[in-house]
Design an enzyme around this catalytic site. Sequence first.
Site, PDB file in Angstrom:
ATOM      1  N   ASP A 199       0.849  -1.188   0.000  1.00 51.12           N
ATOM      2  CA  ASP A 199       0.000   0.000   0.000  1.00 51.12           C
ATOM      3  C   ASP A 199       0.887   1.242   0.000  1.00 51.12           C
ATOM      4  O   ASP A 199       1.689   1.445   0.918  1.00 51.12           O
ATOM      5  CB  ASP A 199      -0.887  -0.015   1.245  1.00 51.12           C
ATOM      6  CG  ASP A 199      -1.877   1.133   1.291  1.00 51.12           C
ATOM      7  OD1 ASP A 199      -1.863   1.981   0.372  1.00 51.12           O
ATOM      8  OD2 ASP A 199      -2.671   1.192   2.248  1.00 51.12           O
ATOM      9  N   HIS A 201      -0.396   4.340   0.003  1.00 50.26           N
ATOM     10  CA  HIS A 201      -1.119   5.434   0.656  1.00 50.26           C
ATOM     11  C   HIS A 201      -1.121   6.694  -0.202  1.00 50.26           C
ATOM     12  O   HIS A 201      -1.196   7.804   0.321  1.00 50.26           O
ATOM     13  CB  HIS A 201      -0.517   5.729   2.033  1.00 50.26           C
ATOM     14  CG  HIS A 201      -1.444   5.419   3.161  1.00 50.26           C
ATOM     15  ND1 HIS A 201      -1.582   6.224   4.253  1.00 50.26           N
ATOM     16  CD2 HIS A 201      -2.287   4.366   3.367  1.00 50.26           C
ATOM     17  CE1 HIS A 201      -2.458   5.696   5.092  1.00 50.26           C
ATOM     18  NE2 HIS A 201      -2.902   4.562   4.577  1.00 50.26           N
ATOM     19  N   GLU A 225      -1.171  -0.867  -4.266  1.00 43.65           N
ATOM     20  CA  GLU A 225      -2.304  -0.009  -3.929  1.00 43.65           C
ATOM     21  C   GLU A 225      -1.949   1.481  -3.911  1.00 43.65           C
ATOM     22  O   GLU A 225      -0.953   1.877  -3.327  1.00 43.65           O
ATOM     23  CB  GLU A 225      -2.852  -0.424  -2.555  1.00 43.65           C
ATOM     24  CG  GLU A 225      -4.038   0.372  -2.079  1.00 43.65           C
ATOM     25  CD  GLU A 225      -4.588  -0.155  -0.764  1.00 43.65           C
ATOM     26  OE1 GLU A 225      -5.248   0.624  -0.052  1.00 43.65           O
ATOM     27  OE2 GLU A 225      -4.352  -1.342  -0.432  1.00 43.65           O
ATOM     28  N   GLU A 251     -10.408   3.643  -2.434  1.00 41.31           N
ATOM     29  CA  GLU A 251     -10.892   3.810  -1.064  1.00 41.31           C
ATOM     30  C   GLU A 251     -11.245   5.251  -0.732  1.00 41.31           C
ATOM     31  O   GLU A 251     -12.000   5.501   0.206  1.00 41.31           O
ATOM     32  CB  GLU A 251      -9.857   3.296  -0.065  1.00 41.31           C
ATOM     33  CG  GLU A 251      -8.593   4.135   0.016  1.00 41.31           C
ATOM     34  CD  GLU A 251      -7.573   3.534   0.977  1.00 41.31           C
ATOM     35  OE1 GLU A 251      -7.186   4.245   1.920  1.00 41.31           O
ATOM     36  OE2 GLU A 251      -7.179   2.374   0.793  1.00 41.31           O
ATOM     37  N   HIS A 301     -12.177  -1.566   0.931  1.00 43.19           N
ATOM     38  CA  HIS A 301     -11.373  -1.006   2.014  1.00 43.19           C
ATOM     39  C   HIS A 301     -12.124  -1.220   3.318  1.00 43.19           C
ATOM     40  O   HIS A 301     -13.298  -0.876   3.432  1.00 43.19           O
ATOM     41  CB  HIS A 301     -11.172   0.487   1.725  1.00 43.19           C
ATOM     42  CG  HIS A 301     -10.340   1.207   2.720  1.00 43.19           C
ATOM     43  ND1 HIS A 301     -10.836   2.214   3.534  1.00 43.19           N
ATOM     44  CD2 HIS A 301      -9.021   1.104   3.023  1.00 43.19           C
ATOM     45  CE1 HIS A 301      -9.862   2.692   4.282  1.00 43.19           C
ATOM     46  NE2 HIS A 301      -8.758   2.036   4.013  1.00 43.19           N
TER      47      HIS A 301
END
Length: 392
Positions: A199, A201, A225, A251, A301
């Site tokens: 991920d 972010h 991600e 998400e 998510h």
Amino acid sequence: MKITGIKTFVCNANMRNWIFVRVETDQPGLYGWGEATLEWHTRSVVGAVEDMADLLIGEDPLRIEHLWQMMFRQHFWHGSGIVRSTAISGIDLALWDIAGKHYNTPCHRLWGGTVRDNIRLYCHLGGGDMKQFYETPVSNAARFGELAKAAVEDGYSAFKSMAVPPTKVLEGGKGVAAAVQAVEAMREAVGPDIDIMVDCHARQSPTMGGQFARALDPYSLYFFEEPCWPENIAGLAEIRSSVNTPIATGERLTHIGQFNALFAAGACDVVQPDITHIGGLSVARKIAALAEVHRIALAPHNPQGPISTAASLEFGFSQPDYVICETVSKDVPWRNDIATQSHDIDPKTRTALPGEKPGLGIELNLDEISKHPFRQEAPQRVFYDDGSVGDW
């Protein structure tokens, strides 16, 4: 049958305040539970739920789509902003819970019944311990390997890591090299048959996100991600076209039109709508239909509280392209004290079985929740080495 009240209950879970929503009816003992958790915006969401309550009091709770349209379209401003959309989600989940209880059947049967026998779960490194997941330096590759091994020993066949550091809009190769070492350590620790997710972010620009994606492409990640800001659909599409690794995102999107644009651009392989932010299960089902047209996998998510997980699982049992469910289990030691278990989980395989309880299949213990009252979450701040602001 009429709605008689809408209440919120806040439970502090360290990094997050879980916001639970209860919609009450004039039928004795019939109410529904929803969740509207949004980090660092607890008071805003609770206020938004209260603002919408007057729209719904006296209405039939079984007219779910009608009520959703009221919540989204009334009060002039459409409900796609993150605060109001989250509030709508909490109420929508509670309405579906009421519908299942009214008809004495699990929600997935209201949507056509089960399409699979079980759902695979994945965890965060550290099991949901925020310090382990978010604050383990990417430079500490050995620690990533240790945490990966612990996840597999806990029964998981897949896990997510934050093996990419905060990154300026343009940097040299140091961060990329550190990410490679962290992923190498995890792969060596768990072998080729375990699925690893990374991920980002959305910490990277499209250029830097592409560099990380291409450097990690040889490691057979299950998905990569948010390699850049989700608003940059063209950047996501460009990164996706440059690697074999599946790209995941979604998400932070809150309107079905955003998902439509994402899919039309060919910008992802895995979509991650957050059922507690997009407007609830009513919208999740519409997004799933769009994703099915494009053959895009569903992996919602779900790092929130137990109602969010119950809803994600009920949704997953009804959707053919749902591939895996995100779960958190060790964020607080008392997680299982505040709620009944909605679905049976096999601890050896970390798979969930279809529920037989009506609605979302979950009940909350308000006495236990009251032991963990609202507390402002600790701020999460990220700065680069020159003092400028980075993405958390």
